[in-house]
Design a protein around this motif. Sequence first.
Motif, PDB file in Angstrom:
ATOM      1  N   LEU A   1       0.824  -1.207   0.000  1.00 52.31           N
ATOM      2  CA  LEU A   1       0.000   0.000   0.000  1.00 52.31           C
ATOM      3  C   LEU A   1       0.862   1.263   0.000  1.00 52.31           C
ATOM      4  O   LEU A   1       0.550   2.251  -0.670  1.00 52.31           O
ATOM      5  N   ARG A   2       1.966   1.234   0.771  1.00 54.87           N
ATOM      6  CA  ARG A   2       2.863   2.399   0.765  1.00 54.87           C
ATOM      7  C   ARG A   2       3.488   2.602  -0.610  1.00 54.87           C
ATOM      8  O   ARG A   2       3.648   3.738  -1.072  1.00 54.87           O
ATOM      9  N   GLU A   3       3.833   1.502  -1.270  1.00 65.00           N
ATOM     10  CA  GLU A   3       4.425   1.610  -2.612  1.00 65.00           C
ATOM     11  C   GLU A   3       3.420   2.176  -3.607  1.00 65.00           C
ATOM     12  O   GLU A   3       3.761   3.000  -4.464  1.00 65.00           O
ATOM     13  N   ILE A   4       2.155   1.753  -3.490  1.00 66.12           N
ATOM     14  CA  ILE A   4       1.111   2.282  -4.375  1.00 66.12           C
ATOM     15  C   ILE A   4       0.946   3.784  -4.166  1.00 66.12           C
ATOM     16  O   ILE A   4       0.855   4.556  -5.129  1.00 66.12           O
ATOM     17  N   ASP A   5       0.917   4.216  -2.899  1.00 64.58           N
ATOM     18  CA  ASP A   5       0.773   5.651  -2.613  1.00 64.58           C
ATOM     19  C   ASP A   5       1.945   6.458  -3.162  1.00 64.58           C
ATOM     20  O   ASP A   5       1.768   7.566  -3.684  1.00 64.58           O
TER      21      ASP A   5
END
Length: 651
Positions: free
Chosen positions: A521-525
């Motif tokens: 999720l952090r990578e997507i953001d």
Amino acid sequence: MDKSKLSILFIFFVLFSIVFANSPTAESSVTFSVQDLYPNVSIEPSPILIKIRPNSSDRYSIVARSLIGNLPINVSFELLGNVTNISFIYPTELSLDVLEAKSIGFYISTENISVSNYTGELHSIINETGVENSTPIFIEVSENVGRFHIHVVDEANRSLEGAFVQVYQGVNFVEQGYTDGNGMYITHYYDMDLYYAFLVMREGYTSTTRGKRLTEPEMYFEIVMGGTPQLNFNPSNVTISMYINQTRNKTLTLENIGTGKEKWIEIISDTSWLVPNVREIEYIEPGGYREITVNIGPFSQSGTYTSRLRAFGYKSSAIAYFTIDVRLLPFCGDGVCGGNETCENCPEDCGPCPPPPPLPPGPPGPGGGAPTQPTQPGAGVTPGAGAGGAPGAGAGGIGAGGAYPWEQITRFPRLDVSYPREITLTKLVPKLVFIYIKNVGEIPITNMALYTNATNISIEIHPIMYSILFINETRIFLLKLLASEITQGNIILKIDSGEIETYNVIKFNVISSEVDPEALLREIDSIINVLRKANEEVEELAKEGYTVAPAVSLINAIESKLLKARDAVRAKAYYEAKARIDDSLRDIDDLYMMISKIREQGPAKPAGINWWLILLLIILLILILILIIKRRKKKEEVEEVKIPKKKAEKK
């Protein structure tokens, strides 16, 4: 006719003449004479600029093209200048038809040549006319140049022959060609520490662009071309005959016969009696396959059953059709010796049993008499003949010669269970485990079910039960395991049926997940933030008049992939999410390279406007408006004259 009408007619005549003169249907008859004309010849490229390293070799193609004329020509070529010390051409003569182009090989070798510059010219002469032409040649031998070795492969890492490669330095085209039989394309030598772009195309595959900075004299890299996948079941039509309450297994091959990798494949059955051992497949490379075993049955009634097994991938799908002919269970007297029928329990179908073999002789009796062969087990009939013999003391005497049973009194059940004794699970990643059970006993096994007992692990069992397992038949239970935390322990397997009950143990160890949901999720953001900045840059370019439609389309595609990746994380499909994130990162690289090209090309030039035509149309509209006004005024004047006349007539 007044002057306004004449003006309007004149303008219409002029416009009609212009349109008609430019019309392709306009015809004219022209008579002219044709004279024989030898064409001239042009050389491409001109001038010839070549860079190469010391102790290297290279080959260039120079194109000789016949220009306008109506006769063929023969052209001779010759190298002049000190370029002849390191190069030569072949062939030195060409025959060119009208507007024909042919290639000349320009070969260069710098073995034992130091850094230097060479100049010369390619001299050509047309034999028929004596017209000469000279093309300058400049060859730079330098240590500051290098070349690319490009290996083009598909998504199964297979070399692609005949892929068309174009090379750009910035937005300037520099060369093009095709990959060889090993999928290799070697460029010419170019200045190092510059950025070069590569466009690769091949029929059946998606065009691919990559960029590289030339940092080594011989730089190797690989370009992977994606194509269109196509799933296919083999066989695609399955016909099976079965009995009531029987189950069977059938193994199919799910193939990818397309040119691209198929990802995120879901296996779905239309009916409950057709159960695949695999529900999801992460990917199948082009030319690859995966085996899928389906469990069929059981059926409670006879008849013909049909169903479909479908595979849905990201870009393609496949269907396998099943037709099952279910018959009644075999019974004694149906004329077929099958199932668990034998000559002993069903002589009507299997025939009489063969006679038993003769028994070996028993031991001699105490009287020393010769042993005799009994005619019936356990009943001696002839006493020993020796001295001191007594009835019942000879071979086979009652209780002395022993009894030999011809039939087994009891038949026992027995199962052979094959399974992994130890397994390693990854946290939050499902794992499939197969339990193979074979009936190695002497009787069929009925209503066989598998039960499990484990802590901190979610376990699904497919199927729930098998109605019957005949002798020497094998059945498979599929366990789908999912661990929610890092731990270790045992899974107790209990196999229970009407005839036997067994217990087995699987040791398991749960390790941390290779794909952390929070990290995903952090990578997507992070990628979304980068995408927003790129979108702002594209919007600024659009305001300045640049053509940004391709960049906007790519931004929308990346945003869609990231939204699907977020949905995959929520659905705990972490590997699917990781694959979409990786695709998005590659697309981000392509996006910024595209933005750089847009900046280099400059703002789009507005299309030329025919101001004269607009002026004529404006004049035409003004004249029409004047005509309408004049006609209206004239009509009003006529009406004013008619009214007094009518009043006078009435008086």
